[in-house]
Design an enzyme around this catalytic site. Structure first.
Site, short mmCIF file in Angstrom:
data_model
loop_
_atom_site.label_atom_id
_atom_site.label_comp_id
_atom_site.label_asym_id
_atom_site.label_seq_id
_atom_site.Cartn_x
_atom_site.Cartn_y
_atom_site.Cartn_z
N ARG A 114 127.64 78.49 68.67
CA ARG A 114 126.64 78.60 69.69
C ARG A 114 125.30 78.30 69.27
O ARG A 114 124.31 78.90 70.02
CB ARG A 114 126.65 80.18 70.18
N LYS A 154 104.64 63.89 74.57
CA LYS A 154 105.94 64.55 74.95
C LYS A 154 106.02 66.07 74.50
O LYS A 154 106.42 66.95 75.20
CB LYS A 154 107.23 63.77 74.19
N GLU A 211 113.42 71.37 81.79
CA GLU A 211 113.08 70.28 82.71
C GLU A 211 113.16 70.68 84.26
O GLU A 211 114.05 70.28 85.00
CB GLU A 211 114.05 68.96 82.58
N HIS A 232 119.46 54.04 83.64
CA HIS A 232 120.67 54.64 83.36
C HIS A 232 121.76 53.92 84.07
O HIS A 232 122.81 53.89 83.64
CB HIS A 232 120.36 56.01 83.54
N HIS A 239 119.58 50.65 75.60
CA HIS A 239 118.71 51.64 76.33
C HIS A 239 117.22 51.08 76.77
O HIS A 239 116.91 51.28 77.88
CB HIS A 239 118.82 52.87 75.71
#
Length: 373
Positions: free
Chosen positions: A124, A236, A246, A261, A279
């Protein structure tokens, strides 16, 4: 060893980004990021032969009792899969990694995303140390805690938000970075220039700075590259510290990515090794398309798209949709983008003066017109 620049990421899960030359050999810096007895270095077959021994030797010298294992995978976006994710978990199990273990992501964005997701899920959540080896990863993917793998249906569809314990950006590794990969990273740097005012109202001049230093960046001038990395990370960090998950302004960091994308997915993640765009190149095209869409919606003057396209071309990046990609197929990919919701596709658009905004429910006919343009 040269001076180290540091950027602090605040918020619920604070950490420090260290930027400088020869940090892979700084055993004390590396060892301070590993609390427990186990560390798994995840890398790829391009990066590991260059740097894995150095990282492991520095760690072992500072922490002789540390049990260190490695997982080395083939390079490329097409390797960022659930199968590779499972291999990372198996490697942690074989190591006997406990809750205080660390995953060390040594590589570019693919390794950072994959290793980060494994760290997010093992027991986890355990510590992840990001050691980015590409410019793109240094300025973007290693910072902020986004981790994920891809599915055939779309990019980064399975993942978790899991902030790293630390980010260590050794600028000296950029000397071995292929020119194409350097340019891909510069696309993400330009992204910050286009959205700078939205991210930090006090730094409206970053796009001007990039235009003034484009050739120095391509030439890998150490001081200029280090400043670019630090400024991008500061942008950032400011956003991530306020919006880790987000829900709001962090989405501004995705300028150009909805289009980009879609191109990557439609090309089957062909990237560097399969004849498609990688990318950063896809994001470069995506930013031009996003600015053209901004102009079509009356949010930006057409000259803003021209300015952006000229800068990207100076940095030797593509600025148009590759041949063979149908506009309707790209639009279909965008409908499955993570930024889409019940109201339709959400685009990150800009006004051309450094301000970006989230625009939901854009008419699909206008998107198709831009894609066909």
């Amino acid at each position: 060893m040269s001076a180290i620049l540091t950027v602090a990421v605040d918020g619920a899960h604070p950490y420090t980004i260290s930027i400088g030359a020869d940090l892979l050999d700084d055993g004390a810096l590396l060892a301070a990021t590993v609390h427990g007895r186990h560390a798994l270095i995840v890398s790829d077959r391009n990066v590991a032969p260059l740097y894995a021994d150095r990282v492991q030797a520095a760690l072992q010298a500072a922490r002789p009792e540390l049990a260190i294992a490695r997982l080395i995978i083939p390079p490329g976006e097409h390797e960022k899969t659930l199968e590779r994710f499972g291999q990372a978990l198996d490697a942690l199990a074989e190591l006997g990694a406990t809750r205080d273990a660390a995953v060390i992501a040594l590589g570019g964005g693919v390794i950072g995303d994959l290793a980060g997701f494994a760290g997010a899920c093992w027991m986890r959540g355990i510590d992840v140390v990001q050691i980015p080896t590409t410019l793109l990863a240094m300025v973007d993917s290693s910072v902020g805690g986004k981790t994920a793998v891809d599915l055939p249906a779309g990019k980064n569809l399975v993942g978790a938000f899991h902030p790293p314990r630390a980010v260590i950006a050794d600028t000296s590794v950029l000397h071995t970075l292929p020119d194409r990969e350097l340019r891909a990273g510069l696309a993400e740097v330009v992204k910050y220039g286009v959205t700078a005012v939205s991210l930090d109202p006090a730094d409206a001049g970053f796009l001007d700075w990039l235009e003034a230093h484009a050739e120095a960046l391509l030439a890998r001038d150490p001081a200029v590259v280090a400043e670019a990395i630090a400024r991008c990370c500061a942008f950032k960090a400011a956003v991530v510290g306020l919006d880790l998950l987000e829900h709001g302004d962090r989405a501004l960091l995705n300028f150009g990515h909805t289009f980009g994308h879609a191109i990557e997915v439609e090309q089957g993640y062909a990237g560097t090794h399969g004849g498609g765009l990688n990318h950063g190149e896809a994001v470069a095209v995506g930013m031009v398309l996003a600015m053209r869409l901004s102009a079509a919606l009356g949010l930006a003057p057409a000259s803003a798209g021209d300015r952006l396209q000229q800068l990207l071309q100076r940095l030797e990046l593509p600025t148009s949709v590759p041949e063979g990609l149908a506009p309707d197929a790209l639009l279909a990919r965008m409908r499955l983008d993570k930024k889409a919701d019940a109201a339709g596709i959400r685009f990150i658009l800009a006004d051309g003066a450094g301000r970006a905004r989230i625009v939901p429910g854009v008419e699909e006919a206008k998107v198709l017109a831009v894609l066909a343009g």
